[in-house]
Enzyme design. Structure first.
Site, short mmCIF file in Angstrom:
data_model
loop_
_atom_site.label_atom_id
_atom_site.label_comp_id
_atom_site.label_asym_id
_atom_site.label_seq_id
_atom_site.Cartn_x
_atom_site.Cartn_y
_atom_site.Cartn_z
N VAL A 51 0.82 -1.21 0.00
CA VAL A 51 0.00 0.00 0.00
C VAL A 51 0.85 1.27 0.00
O VAL A 51 0.34 2.37 -0.24
CB VAL A 51 -0.99 0.03 1.19
CG1 VAL A 51 -2.00 -1.09 1.08
CG2 VAL A 51 -0.25 0.00 2.52
N ASN A 77 -7.93 -3.20 4.37
CA ASN A 77 -7.62 -3.81 5.66
C ASN A 77 -6.16 -3.67 6.07
O ASN A 77 -5.85 -3.68 7.27
CB ASN A 77 -7.98 -5.31 5.61
CG ASN A 77 -7.47 -6.07 6.81
OD1 ASN A 77 -7.96 -5.90 7.92
ND2 ASN A 77 -6.45 -6.90 6.60
N SER A 129 -10.31 1.46 13.46
CA SER A 129 -10.07 0.92 14.80
C SER A 129 -10.88 1.71 15.81
O SER A 129 -11.09 2.92 15.65
CB SER A 129 -8.59 1.02 15.17
OG SER A 129 -8.36 0.64 16.52
N TYR A 142 -1.10 5.90 16.25
CA TYR A 142 -2.04 4.92 15.70
C TYR A 142 -3.48 5.47 15.75
O TYR A 142 -4.22 5.41 14.76
CB TYR A 142 -1.95 3.61 16.48
CG TYR A 142 -2.82 2.51 15.94
CD1 TYR A 142 -2.48 1.83 14.77
CD2 TYR A 142 -3.99 2.12 16.60
CE1 TYR A 142 -3.28 0.82 14.27
CE2 TYR A 142 -4.79 1.11 16.11
CZ TYR A 142 -4.44 0.46 14.95
OH TYR A 142 -5.24 -0.55 14.46
N ALA A 144 -4.38 8.53 15.79
CA ALA A 144 -4.51 9.64 14.84
C ALA A 144 -4.66 9.14 13.40
O ALA A 144 -5.47 9.66 12.63
CB ALA A 144 -3.29 10.56 14.95
N SER A 145 -3.89 8.13 13.01
CA SER A 145 -3.96 7.63 11.64
C SER A 145 -5.30 6.97 11.35
O SER A 145 -5.89 7.14 10.28
CB SER A 145 -2.80 6.67 11.35
OG SER A 145 -2.90 5.49 12.12
N LYS A 146 -5.80 6.19 12.32
CA LYS A 146 -7.09 5.53 12.12
C LYS A 146 -8.25 6.52 12.24
O LYS A 146 -9.25 6.41 11.52
CB LYS A 146 -7.25 4.40 13.14
CG LYS A 146 -6.33 3.21 12.89
CD LYS A 146 -6.64 2.52 11.57
CE LYS A 146 -5.88 1.22 11.40
NZ LYS A 146 -6.23 0.52 10.14
#
Length: 267
Positions: A51, A77, A129, A142, A144-146
């Site tokens: 990705v 995913n 998440s 994590y 923040a990215s999700k």
């Protein structure tokens, strides 16, 4: 005709469970991995895709469309975990995490949209998440990215309405997968001011993953979404208290909720 499904990160964990479940249900499933040769015994084809590499995204999406003539469902995913005190996580690791968890899904979406627009149909499922609904200590990057992917989906849905393309988020809680093994851990430094609290939080996070739910729950949830005419914007899959934590964040004063989180992580 069975629907054609592409799952990024389909070689293990949630992606593998979803792929196997949908294959059993009669879907034509393609998974992806950076190293597909390692998964020759997979119950569905695993294609090469990273990705973080647009060239592999473009070529693999093209391959599926040329072979099947259509692409009905994309399940974004592929993802990566990251832990550590934000102050001590190298900038390169922060950017790498966003490349995988945020920019990667965007680029895969961009690759499939021309075909779905041509078909005047399609479904894109972004696996986010429950951590993306709140800023968790030592998981801030994590979260923040999700969380960014959650908000992106809200905007994208409205832009795609005229093309009969649906998009939704599915936010899992803690599942028994190998995500912890591939997670970037900022090292526990002896001279770090965060050593004690980060160490305790790291142990707690790993315990949650080890005792997590069966990833088949995600497979069943995504199967239902695919068969839903008008999917909701957000879905949450996990233990009751993990899902309820989102409700509490919505109704409690910010400082009260913060205190609950700090107590949970023994900070």
């Amino acid at each position: 005709m069975s629907k054609v499904v592409l799952i990024t990160g389909g070689s293990s964990g949630i992606g593998k469970s979803v792929g196997e479940y949908l294959t059993q249900k009669g879907f034509t499933v393609y998974g992806t991995s950076r190293n597909p040769d390692n998964y020759k015994n997979s119950k569905f084809p695993i294609l090469a895709l990273d990705v973080k590499d647009i060239t592999t995204i473009t070529s693999t999406v093209k391959l599926v469309i040329e072979k099947e003539g259509c692409l009905d469902v994309l399940i974004n995913n592929a993802g990566a975990g990251i832990t550590g005190p934000i102050e001590e996580i190298p900038e390169a690791e922060i950017k790498a995490n966003f490349d995988t968890n945020f920019f990667g899904p965007i680029n895969v979406i961009k690759a499939v949209l021309p075909q779905m627009r041509k078909q005047q149909s399609g479904l894109i499922v972004n696996v986010t998440s429950i951590a993306g609904y709140m800023g968790l200590p030592y998981r801030g990057i994590y979260s923040a990215s999700k969380g960014a992917l959650e908000l992106l989906t809200e905007a994208f849905r409205m832009e795609l309405k005229n093309f009969n393309i649906n998009m939704t988020n599915v936010a899992p809680g803690d599942f028994a997968t190998n995500i912890a093994a591939g997670r970037y851990h900022a090292p526990l430094l002896n001279d770090s001011p965060y050593k004690k609290t980060y160490g305790k939080t790291l142990e707690l996070m790993n315990e949650h993953v080890d005792s997590g739910s069966n990833p088949n729950l995600m497979a069943e949830a995504i199967f239902k979404i695919i068969n839903t005419k008008n999917p909701k914007v957000h879905y949450k899959v996990g233990e009751f208290m993990q899902k309820f934590s989102i409700v509490l964040k919505r109704i409690l004063p910010d400082k009260v909720y913060e205190k609950l989180l700090m107590n949970h992580y023994k900070l």
